[in-house]
Structures are given as C-alpha cells and as structure tokens.
Design a protein around this motif. Structure first.
Motif, short mmCIF file in Angstrom:
data_model
loop_
_atom_site.label_atom_id
_atom_site.label_comp_id
_atom_site.label_asym_id
_atom_site.label_seq_id
_atom_site.Cartn_x
_atom_site.Cartn_y
_atom_site.Cartn_z
N GLU A 46 0.81 -1.20 0.00
CA GLU A 46 0.00 0.00 0.00
C GLU A 46 0.85 1.26 0.00
O GLU A 46 1.98 1.27 0.52
CB GLU A 46 -0.91 0.02 1.24
CG GLU A 46 -0.18 0.06 2.57
CD GLU A 46 -1.12 0.17 3.75
OE1 GLU A 46 -2.35 0.22 3.58
OE2 GLU A 46 -0.60 0.23 4.89
N SER A 49 3.45 7.27 1.41
CA SER A 49 3.74 8.69 1.23
C SER A 49 4.48 8.90 -0.07
O SER A 49 5.19 7.99 -0.53
CB SER A 49 4.57 9.20 2.40
OG SER A 49 4.82 10.59 2.28
N GLU A 59 2.32 13.89 -0.28
CA GLU A 59 1.04 13.27 0.02
C GLU A 59 1.25 12.11 1.00
O GLU A 59 2.32 11.49 1.02
CB GLU A 59 0.36 12.76 -1.25
CG GLU A 59 -0.07 13.88 -2.18
CD GLU A 59 -0.98 13.40 -3.30
OE1 GLU A 59 -1.47 12.25 -3.24
OE2 GLU A 59 -1.22 14.19 -4.24
N TYR A 60 0.20 11.84 1.77
CA TYR A 60 0.29 10.80 2.79
C TYR A 60 -0.99 9.97 2.80
O TYR A 60 -2.09 10.48 2.55
CB TYR A 60 0.47 11.43 4.18
CG TYR A 60 1.73 12.22 4.32
CD1 TYR A 60 1.76 13.59 4.04
CD2 TYR A 60 2.91 11.61 4.72
CE1 TYR A 60 2.92 14.32 4.14
CE2 TYR A 60 4.09 12.33 4.84
CZ TYR A 60 4.09 13.69 4.54
OH TYR A 60 5.26 14.40 4.65
N ALA A 61 -0.84 8.71 3.14
CA ALA A 61 -2.00 7.89 3.43
C ALA A 61 -2.64 8.40 4.72
O ALA A 61 -1.95 8.91 5.61
CB ALA A 61 -1.59 6.43 3.60
N ASP A 62 -3.93 8.25 4.82
CA ASP A 62 -4.64 8.74 6.01
C ASP A 62 -4.09 8.09 7.28
O ASP A 62 -4.05 8.73 8.34
CB ASP A 62 -6.13 8.45 5.89
CG ASP A 62 -6.81 9.35 4.88
OD1 ASP A 62 -7.93 9.01 4.46
OD2 ASP A 62 -6.22 10.38 4.50
N SER A 63 -3.66 6.85 7.18
CA SER A 63 -3.21 6.11 8.36
C SER A 63 -1.91 6.64 8.95
O SER A 63 -1.59 6.35 10.10
CB SER A 63 -3.05 4.63 8.01
OG SER A 63 -2.11 4.46 6.96
N LYS A 65 -0.87 10.10 8.27
CA LYS A 65 -0.87 11.56 8.25
C LYS A 65 -0.73 12.11 9.66
O LYS A 65 -1.38 11.67 10.59
CB LYS A 65 -2.18 12.04 7.61
CG LYS A 65 -2.13 13.43 7.02
CD LYS A 65 -3.41 13.72 6.24
CE LYS A 65 -3.52 12.88 5.00
NZ LYS A 65 -4.71 13.21 4.19
N ARG A 67 1.89 11.74 11.47
CA ARG A 67 2.94 10.98 12.17
C ARG A 67 4.19 10.81 11.31
O ARG A 67 5.30 10.73 11.84
CB ARG A 67 2.42 9.60 12.57
CG ARG A 67 1.21 9.63 13.50
CD ARG A 67 0.86 8.23 13.99
NE ARG A 67 0.49 7.33 12.88
CZ ARG A 67 1.10 6.18 12.62
NH1 ARG A 67 2.11 5.77 13.37
NH2 ARG A 67 0.68 5.42 11.62
N ARG A 108 0.00 7.78 -6.54
CA ARG A 108 -0.30 6.89 -5.42
C ARG A 108 -0.44 5.43 -5.82
O ARG A 108 -0.43 4.54 -4.98
CB ARG A 108 -1.60 7.32 -4.75
CG ARG A 108 -1.51 8.61 -3.95
CD ARG A 108 -2.88 8.98 -3.42
NE ARG A 108 -2.82 10.09 -2.45
CZ ARG A 108 -2.92 9.94 -1.15
NH1 ARG A 108 -3.11 8.75 -0.63
NH2 ARG A 108 -2.87 10.98 -0.34
#
Length: 126
Positions: A46, A49, A59-63, A65, A67, A108
């Motif tokens: 998956e 970033s 950009e970042y995955a929500d999981s 973001k 951190r 992504r």
C-alpha cells in the motif's frame, strides 16, 4: 532505470520513531517523483507517502498523516521517511519507489512505479 537502496529499518517499541532513507543511483534523481509503500504480512502493498520531483508536493495515506514526514535531498539523491509515534499496525516491509516524470506531482498507484528498492523491515513491538 534507477537503482534504489533503502536503509534505516529496525525494531522499535510502540510510540518510538525511525527514519528510513532511500538512496538512488543511475539516473538524474530530480527527474523522479519518489514514494514509500509498505507491505504487512498477508496484506497487499500500500501507498504510504510520496513526494514530487522538486519536493514541493507531498502526500500521505490517512493512516500515517500527522505521524510521518517525507522529504528529499536532491543533492544527495536521497529520500527520507521520518516515522513518529509508531504502532504495531505500522509493522511492515517498507519499499522505496521511483517514477520518472516531467511534472511536479505525486502518484499513489502501485502500478505507476517501475523502479523499486529491495525493502527494509520495520517492526513495532507492543
């Protein structure tokens, strides 16, 4: 084609931090958007970033973001992933990927990236 080598993985306790590095050789680094993906056991790889070739877009995955922080140093041909406040759910093999592009943007999708590193293991203990 660009060759990618990751480093910085390891074992850390919940709440700890790690910084991953990915160094590229073989092509002009600033022609590449870069990304980090991860794959946990039994799960699909998956997106984590990504950062545009000039570093102006991230950009970042929500999981992750809030951190994780991605950055790059084009003079050193290196992209970094600073990971803070780690949890066991972050345990995975982390892969660096490169996409040759002439636009300032982030992709992504797994299939957008042709060049991959060998991966570095990150293990977070509870």
């Amino acid at each position: 084609q660009v060759q990618l080598v990751e480093s910085g993985g390891g074992l850390v306790q919940t709440g700890g931090s790690l910084r991953l590095s990915c160094t590229a050789t073989g092509r002009t680094f600033n022609n590449y958007a870069m990304a980090w993906f991860r794959q946990a056991p039994g799960k699909e790889r998956e997106f984590v970033s990504g950062i545009a070739r000039g570093g102006g877009i991230t950009e970042y995955a929500d999981s992750v973001k809030g951190r994780y922080t991605i950055s790059r140093d084009n003079a050193k041909n290196t992209v970094y992933l600073q990971m803070n406040d780690l949890t066991p759910e972050d345990t995975a093999v982390y892969y660096c990927a490169a996409l040759q592009t002439y636009i300032e943007g982030v992709a992504r999708a797994l299939g957008d990236y042709r060049d991959w590193g060998q991966g570095t293991q990150v293990t977070v203990s509870s």
